[in-house]
Scaffold this motif. Structure first.
Motif, mmCIF file in Angstrom:
data_model
loop_
_atom_site.group_PDB
_atom_site.id
_atom_site.type_symbol
_atom_site.label_atom_id
_atom_site.label_comp_id
_atom_site.label_asym_id
_atom_site.label_seq_id
_atom_site.Cartn_x
_atom_site.Cartn_y
_atom_site.Cartn_z
ATOM 1 N N ALA A 10 5.580 2.518 4.944
ATOM 2 C CA ALA A 10 6.212 3.195 3.813
ATOM 3 C C ALA A 10 5.989 2.425 2.506
ATOM 4 O O ALA A 10 5.666 3.014 1.472
ATOM 5 C CB ALA A 10 7.703 3.372 4.078
ATOM 6 N N LEU A 11 6.152 1.111 2.568
ATOM 7 C CA LEU A 11 5.990 0.303 1.350
ATOM 8 C C LEU A 11 4.540 0.216 0.909
ATOM 9 O O LEU A 11 4.255 0.220 -0.289
ATOM 10 C CB LEU A 11 6.578 -1.096 1.563
ATOM 11 N N ASN A 12 3.614 0.158 1.848
ATOM 12 C CA ASN A 12 2.197 0.101 1.484
ATOM 13 C C ASN A 12 1.739 1.395 0.818
ATOM 14 O O ASN A 12 0.843 1.374 -0.028
ATOM 15 C CB ASN A 12 1.336 -0.239 2.694
ATOM 16 N N ALA A 13 2.366 2.510 1.164
ATOM 17 C CA ALA A 13 2.063 3.764 0.463
ATOM 18 C C ALA A 13 2.529 3.668 -0.989
ATOM 19 O O ALA A 13 1.851 4.153 -1.899
ATOM 20 C CB ALA A 13 2.739 4.932 1.171
ATOM 21 N N LEU A 14 3.659 3.015 -1.220
ATOM 22 C CA LEU A 14 4.163 2.822 -2.589
ATOM 23 C C LEU A 14 3.303 1.859 -3.400
ATOM 24 O O LEU A 14 3.154 2.023 -4.604
ATOM 25 C CB LEU A 14 5.588 2.274 -2.554
ATOM 26 N N VAL A 15 2.774 0.840 -2.728
ATOM 27 C CA VAL A 15 1.961 -0.169 -3.409
ATOM 28 C C VAL A 15 0.788 0.495 -4.138
ATOM 29 O O VAL A 15 0.377 0.042 -5.203
ATOM 30 C CB VAL A 15 1.444 -1.230 -2.410
ATOM 31 N N LYS A 16 0.295 1.575 -3.589
ATOM 32 C CA LYS A 16 -0.869 2.258 -4.160
ATOM 33 C C LYS A 16 -0.525 3.130 -5.361
ATOM 34 O O LYS A 16 -1.417 3.620 -6.033
ATOM 35 C CB LYS A 16 -1.529 3.121 -3.085
#
Length: 77
Positions: A10-16
């Protein structure tokens, strides 16, 4: 470990996303009921966003969703 993997995805999707910040990461983590907030707070006691970038999150199962500053991703450990 499953809890950290779920949060990392979930957080890696936000990082982008544009203008990603530690504030957005923390807000997203707050929606995950598996984050152990007292342990997370203790782990990030000396957190400095200018130096560390983002916080790591301790999960209730003992795993950690760890921020990797050099790679700009979250990794489950």
């Amino acid at each position: 470990m499953t809890q950290a993997q779920t949060l990392a995805r979930a957080l890696n999707a936000l990082v982008k996303t544009p203008q990603f910040s530690y504030v957005k990461a923390r807000a997203a983590a707050r929606t995950d009921g598996n984050v152990d907030w007292p342990q997370t707070k203790a782990r990030n006691e000396d957190f400095n966003p200018d130096v560390d970038g983002c916080e790591s999150f301790v999960m209730r199962d003992g795993s950690v969703c760890e921020w990797m500053p050099g790679r700009h991703v979250y990794v489950p450990k």
